[in-house]
Design a protein around this motif. Structure first.
Motif, mmCIF file in Angstrom:
data_model
loop_
_atom_site.group_PDB
_atom_site.id
_atom_site.type_symbol
_atom_site.label_atom_id
_atom_site.label_comp_id
_atom_site.label_asym_id
_atom_site.label_seq_id
_atom_site.Cartn_x
_atom_site.Cartn_y
_atom_site.Cartn_z
ATOM 1 N N GLY A 220 9.976 5.713 2.270
ATOM 2 C CA GLY A 220 10.933 4.612 2.245
ATOM 3 C C GLY A 220 10.796 3.743 1.019
ATOM 4 O O GLY A 220 11.005 2.529 1.078
ATOM 5 N N THR A 221 10.431 4.354 -0.116
ATOM 6 C CA THR A 221 10.234 3.603 -1.353
ATOM 7 C C THR A 221 11.395 3.835 -2.305
ATOM 8 O O THR A 221 12.157 4.785 -2.172
ATOM 9 N N ALA A 222 11.491 2.988 -3.314
ATOM 10 C CA ALA A 222 12.519 3.165 -4.333
ATOM 11 C C ALA A 222 12.132 4.318 -5.234
ATOM 12 O O ALA A 222 10.947 4.553 -5.493
ATOM 13 N N PRO A 223 13.117 5.085 -5.743
ATOM 14 C CA PRO A 223 12.784 6.205 -6.625
ATOM 15 C C PRO A 223 12.235 5.724 -7.951
ATOM 16 O O PRO A 223 12.508 4.615 -8.394
ATOM 17 N N ARG A 224 11.441 6.581 -8.576
ATOM 18 C CA ARG A 224 10.900 6.260 -9.896
ATOM 19 C C ARG A 224 12.021 6.249 -10.914
ATOM 20 O O ARG A 224 12.876 7.132 -10.938
ATOM 21 N N ARG A 225 12.038 5.264 -11.770
ATOM 22 C CA ARG A 225 13.063 5.173 -12.804
ATOM 23 C C ARG A 225 12.834 6.229 -13.874
ATOM 24 O O ARG A 225 11.707 6.638 -14.124
ATOM 25 N N ALA A 226 13.915 6.639 -14.516
ATOM 26 C CA ALA A 226 13.827 7.641 -15.587
ATOM 27 C C ALA A 226 12.908 7.099 -16.686
ATOM 28 O O ALA A 226 13.052 5.956 -17.129
ATOM 29 N N GLY A 227 11.981 7.931 -17.117
ATOM 30 C CA GLY A 227 11.090 7.547 -18.191
ATOM 31 C C GLY A 227 9.876 6.765 -17.744
ATOM 32 O O GLY A 227 8.966 6.517 -18.519
ATOM 33 N N GLU A 228 9.844 6.362 -16.438
ATOM 34 C CA GLU A 228 8.697 5.592 -15.956
ATOM 35 C C GLU A 228 7.498 6.499 -15.808
ATOM 36 O O GLU A 228 7.618 7.640 -15.387
ATOM 37 N N ARG B 278 0.821 -1.208 0.000
ATOM 38 C CA ARG B 278 0.000 0.000 0.000
ATOM 39 C C ARG B 278 0.858 1.262 0.000
ATOM 40 O O ARG B 278 0.511 2.261 -0.643
ATOM 41 N N ILE B 279 1.979 1.225 0.692
ATOM 42 C CA ILE B 279 2.904 2.362 0.675
ATOM 43 C C ILE B 279 3.371 2.643 -0.750
ATOM 44 O O ILE B 279 3.389 3.798 -1.201
ATOM 45 N N THR B 280 3.741 1.595 -1.462
ATOM 46 C CA THR B 280 4.200 1.757 -2.844
ATOM 47 C C THR B 280 3.108 2.354 -3.715
ATOM 48 O O THR B 280 3.350 3.253 -4.535
ATOM 49 N N GLU B 281 1.862 1.875 -3.543
ATOM 50 C CA GLU B 281 0.736 2.406 -4.324
ATOM 51 C C GLU B 281 0.500 3.882 -4.021
ATOM 52 O O GLU B 281 0.288 4.690 -4.934
ATOM 53 N N LEU B 282 0.520 4.234 -2.747
ATOM 54 C CA LEU B 282 0.263 5.611 -2.357
ATOM 55 C C LEU B 282 1.358 6.554 -2.850
ATOM 56 O O LEU B 282 1.071 7.673 -3.290
ATOM 57 N N ALA B 283 2.599 6.094 -2.785
ATOM 58 C CA ALA B 283 3.707 6.924 -3.257
ATOM 59 C C ALA B 283 3.583 7.188 -4.754
ATOM 60 O O ALA B 283 3.784 8.322 -5.223
ATOM 61 N N ALA B 284 3.232 6.160 -5.511
ATOM 62 C CA ALA B 284 3.065 6.334 -6.959
ATOM 63 C C ALA B 284 1.893 7.270 -7.271
ATOM 64 O O ALA B 284 1.986 8.137 -8.149
ATOM 65 N N ALA B 285 0.797 7.119 -6.534
ATOM 66 C CA ALA B 285 -0.352 7.996 -6.737
ATOM 67 C C ALA B 285 0.002 9.444 -6.407
ATOM 68 O O ALA B 285 -0.433 10.380 -7.088
ATOM 69 N N SER B 286 0.807 9.630 -5.366
ATOM 70 C CA SER B 286 1.224 10.974 -4.987
ATOM 71 C C SER B 286 1.984 11.662 -6.119
ATOM 72 O O SER B 286 1.749 12.836 -6.425
ATOM 73 N N LEU B 287 2.877 10.932 -6.755
ATOM 74 C CA LEU B 287 3.650 11.514 -7.853
ATOM 75 C C LEU B 287 2.762 11.860 -9.040
ATOM 76 O O LEU B 287 2.961 12.890 -9.701
ATOM 77 N N ARG B 288 1.763 11.025 -9.293
ATOM 78 C CA ARG B 288 0.844 11.323 -10.397
ATOM 79 C C ARG B 288 0.074 12.614 -10.118
ATOM 80 O O ARG B 288 -0.091 13.463 -10.996
#
Length: 380
Positions: A370-378, A336-346
């Motif tokens: 505490g998540t991995a950074p988004r990869r370039a181009g992702e 859920r942390i990973t999902e929320l972090a990705a949604a935040s960036l969007r």
């Protein structure tokens, strides 16, 4: 006095090129030092005993560390909304956020009975030791609790003074003040819902999310972003995007804190690793574990994680950790942390922020969650 400190303008002047969120977090250290020098001077003028015992401990806690995430998020909000030029107002806003954070930490540690904070004794623990060393009359715990409540109140008063001065000096002062007012009320509501859940034995996931959102997510990320954006006169659409981004990132931050509260290393976190489990605090992690244990028919895990039970022993804490692993609660919260972090960036990308600011925000979310950074181009 804490010693001469450079002004915000002097600190900013040392940074080559545009300030980053990390630069802003460093610059606010200098501003906090200067502001606290002045506050301690006023406290000594009022009463030297109060200044030594109460004001000095507040200043010490504020300057003892912390990630300064709230300052960095306020900076990102300001930059996302087109903020540029004189950074004094946003850095003073960051300093006010650090002071209100000190209030929350002091009061939270009293309510939870937590002994450690930022790698040292919690303020109420330090005050109890002072009571004992001075051989003062009465029980040290009662004195320390009362004095720590006053210390938290003082931190909030200092924060309010600073934010009022900042709002009065800004063309966007009314908006800034409304955000600040809402944030303070949310913090108190969240803290009350926390102790209310403890008293009623609440165990639901929805209840835990409500507490996490009010108590932590809003004032850690959403409100700092909105405060910074308000200083830059953000348009409604941009502000809405930043609020959504902040709520997702803030909840991810709190879920990470839940995991650290159950599985973290005190040497790295600066606070105990088992307080939440020992007191059976209603965290999202515990609520998810209880639900999964019930759904799977794991009676042993359900009993170990049951809310409202008496304080857990060392052996029970070990069984609780095992149950959180066995039911899949730890993995579910990580996901859920990973999902929320990705949604935040969007959501943040919808604010219209420049690419450099989006990269800074992504790095901040990585630190907070505490998540991995988004990869370039992702895709964001």
């Amino acid at each position: 006095m804490l010693g001469l400190r450079p002004t915000v303008a002097e600190q900013v002047g040392r940074v080559d090129g545009p300030l980053t969120a990390r630069d802003a977090a460093r610059a606010v250290e200098a501003e906090l030092g200067r502001l606290l020098d002045e506050a301690l001077g006023r406290a000594r003028d009022t009463d030297p005993v109060f200044a030594r015992d109460v004001a000095g401990r507040v200043a010490s806690l504020v300057l003892r560390g912390g990630k300064r995430l709230r300052t960095a998020f306020a900076w990102c909000g300001w930059r996302a909304a087109g903020g540029s030029g004189d950074a004094t107002a946003v850095l003073r806003t960051g300093a006010a956020l650090e002071l209100v954070q000190a209030c929350a930490l002091i009061h939270d540690d009293v309510m939870d009975g937590s002994p450690l904070r930022r790698g040292g004794p919690a303020v109420h623990v330090d005050l109890a030791r002072m009571h004992e060393d001075a051989r003062m009359a009465g029980p040290p715990e009662a004195f320390a609790t009362s004095a720590a409540v006053l210390a938290g109140d003082l931190a909030l008063a200092w924060a309010d003074d600073l934010m009022t001065e900042t709002a009065l000096g800004s063309p966007h002062g009314p908006r800034l003040h409304r955000e600040w007012q809402a944030m303070r009320t949310e913090m108190v509501a969240g803290q009350y819902r926390d102790i209310h859940a403890q008293a009623t034995g609440a165990s639901g996931v929805d209840e835990a999310v409500t507490i996490a959102t009010l108590k932590s997510a809003l004032y850690t990320v959403e409100r700092p972003l909105a405060l910074g954006a308000s200083l830059a006169g953000a348009e409604t659409a941009a502000l809405d995007a930043l609020r959504s981004a902040g709520r997702c990132a803030g909840l991810a931050f709190q879920l990470r804190d839940d995991l650290l509260g159950a599985f973290g290393d005190p040497a790295e976190t600066g606070k105990p690793a088992d307080d939440d489990l020992r007191t059976r605090k209603l965290t999202c992690l515990l609520a998810v574990g209880s639900r999964l244990a019930g759904d799977s028919g794991d009676r042993e895990a359900a009993d170990a994680l049951a809310p409202g039970a008496r304080a857990a022993s060392d052996d029970t804490v070990r069984r609780m950790r095992a149950a959180l692993e066995r039911t899949g609660a730890r993995s579910a919260v990580e996901a859920r942390i990973t999902e929320l972090a990705a949604a935040s960036l969007r959501h943040f990308d919808r604010s219209g922020a420049a690419p450099s600011v989006r990269r800074e925000f992504a790095a901040l979310v990585e630190r907070a969650a505490g998540t991995a950074p988004r990869r370039a181009g992702e895709a964001a």
